[in-house]
Design an enzyme around this catalytic site. Structure first.
Site, short mmCIF file in Angstrom:
data_model
loop_
_atom_site.label_atom_id
_atom_site.label_comp_id
_atom_site.label_asym_id
_atom_site.label_seq_id
_atom_site.Cartn_x
_atom_site.Cartn_y
_atom_site.Cartn_z
N GLY A 199 -9.23 -16.87 13.32
CA GLY A 199 -9.12 -15.55 13.65
C GLY A 199 -10.02 -14.72 12.56
N ILE A 209 0.83 -1.32 0.16
CA ILE A 209 -0.03 0.20 -0.07
C ILE A 209 0.92 1.14 -0.18
CG2 ILE A 209 -1.72 1.34 1.20
CD1 ILE A 209 -2.78 -1.41 2.33
N TYR A 265 -3.29 -9.49 15.12
CA TYR A 265 -3.39 -8.45 14.28
C TYR A 265 -4.13 -7.32 14.59
CZ TYR A 265 -3.74 -5.61 9.97
OH TYR A 265 -3.87 -4.63 9.18
N ILE A 281 11.50 1.05 12.18
CA ILE A 281 10.48 2.00 12.92
C ILE A 281 10.71 1.76 14.37
CG2 ILE A 281 8.67 2.46 11.29
CD1 ILE A 281 7.03 0.36 13.07
#
Ligand code: UDP
Length: 329
Positions: free
Chosen positions: A284, A13, A141, A52
């Protein structure tokens, strides 16, 4: 000139948003550790290879580049993997994002656009699901992203940080010019798996669960085209820079397709009747996730241009054929 730092900008993305921002002439810095991203996917701006979770490097970059906005795409995104390896998700998606935010606050970088997910809602009590729905994720997640949303809320109260959290539904498709697309070899996403099966890379496509309480027993998802999502980021950025107000928006079209419907369209697009096997549910997975996207349409004037799953899958198919043959660029 607005300066934008894009973490995870070499990923699926992120690279599409970089392309759009680059075409619009923004000053871009891409920050990516290249664990799943690719150098070739960064079509504009400078790429710095970094993590990060590396506070020192982030401090240095913030002091030098001083971005007006940070867009954060650096995350792991596979629901099933998160169930099996929660530490990977909480460590990268939550703990390291906290370090990124810590460095931003320390260096007085105040605008943040966060890639959140519909997985924060868990099993929605009502479909379509609006932003007011309580957050009750059913997999690590979704929880890893919900934690960051809570952190953002607290930070925006305590500091000058403003943020927009964009809750993505199922992002699909590829750059219409065929330069970039989903290039994660281990992708477990439905459309990618279906197309890779059509392309002969897998023997068969498995349907995970046919006993869900849905119209045909398979899960329903709201598939949004990656370039429409990229547009939403520009609108969110402009809103943030103008209003300095934090906000949360769903990003989806407001209607869903079942797994069987997606497979039918993938077969039509490719012209290949690839083998499909029905198997048990995957852990999930909520039965249905469809966005109520009235808020982003009203408040940001978001006008999706590609609400057409046939077209979306076609762009992904064009990309898949090219990518699997190694003809990138
Ligand atoms: N799915 C499937 N077979 C696959 C991959 C996915 O049946 O090979 C189903 C999955 O169980 C879910 C839907 O397709 O119901 C969308 O899954 P995907 O991994 O694409 O996105 P998610 O909604 O998990 O983010």
């Amino acid at each position: 000139m607005i300066r934008i730092m894009i973490t995870g900008g070499a990923g699926y993305i992120g690279s599409h948003v970089v392309k759009l921002l680059g075409q619009m002439g923004y000053d871009i810095l891409v920050y990516d550790n290249l664990c799943t991203g690719n150098k070739w996917a960064v079509l504009y701006g400078e790429l710095i290879q970094g993590d990060i979770g590396d506070e020192q490097l982030l401090d240095k970059i913030f002091q030098k580049f001083r971005p007006d906005v940070v867009m954060d795409f650096a995350a792991f995104i596979q629901v099933n993997e998160s169930v099996k390896d929660p530490i990977k998700y909480y460590y990268n998606n939550t703990a390291k994002t906290l370090i990124l935010l810590k460095s931003m606050v320390k260096n007085n970088i105040t605008n943040f656009i966060f890639s959140s997910t519909a997985a924060v809602y868990g099993i929605p009590k009502k479909i379509p699901v609006s932003e007011e729905h309580p957050l009750d994720p059913i997999n690590p997640y979704g929880q890893s992203k919900a934690f960051v949303e809570q952190i953002l809320k607290d930070l925006s109260n305590a500091t000058d940080l403003n943020y927009i959290s964009l809750r993505y539904f199922n992002v699909a498709g590829a750059d219409p010019e065929g330069k970039i697309g989903q290039a994660y070899k281990e992708s477990t996403h439905l459309i990618t798996r279906a197309l890779k099966t059509a392309n002969g890379e897998f023997e068969k496509l498995q349907i995970y669960g046919t006993d869900y309480p849905t119209k045909d027993g398979t899960c329903i998802r709201d598939y949004i085209y990656v370039m429409d999502l990229a547009d939403a980021h520009i609108l969110a950025m402009n809103y943030l820079l103008e209003t300095k107000k934090s906000n949360i928006f769903n990003c989806g079209y407001g209607h869903g397709y079942s797994v069987r419907e997606v497979i039918d369209i993938a077969k039509k697009v490719t012209g290949i009747d690839f083998p499909v096997e029905e198997t048990k549910r995957r852990e999930g997975d909520p039965p249905a996730l469809v966005a109520d996207s009235s808020k982003i349409k009203q408040q940001l004037n978001w006008k999706p241009k590609y609400d057409d799953l046939y077209f979306i899958i076609k762009t992904a198919w064009e990309w898949e054929k090219k990518y699997s043959h190694g003809n990138i660029r």
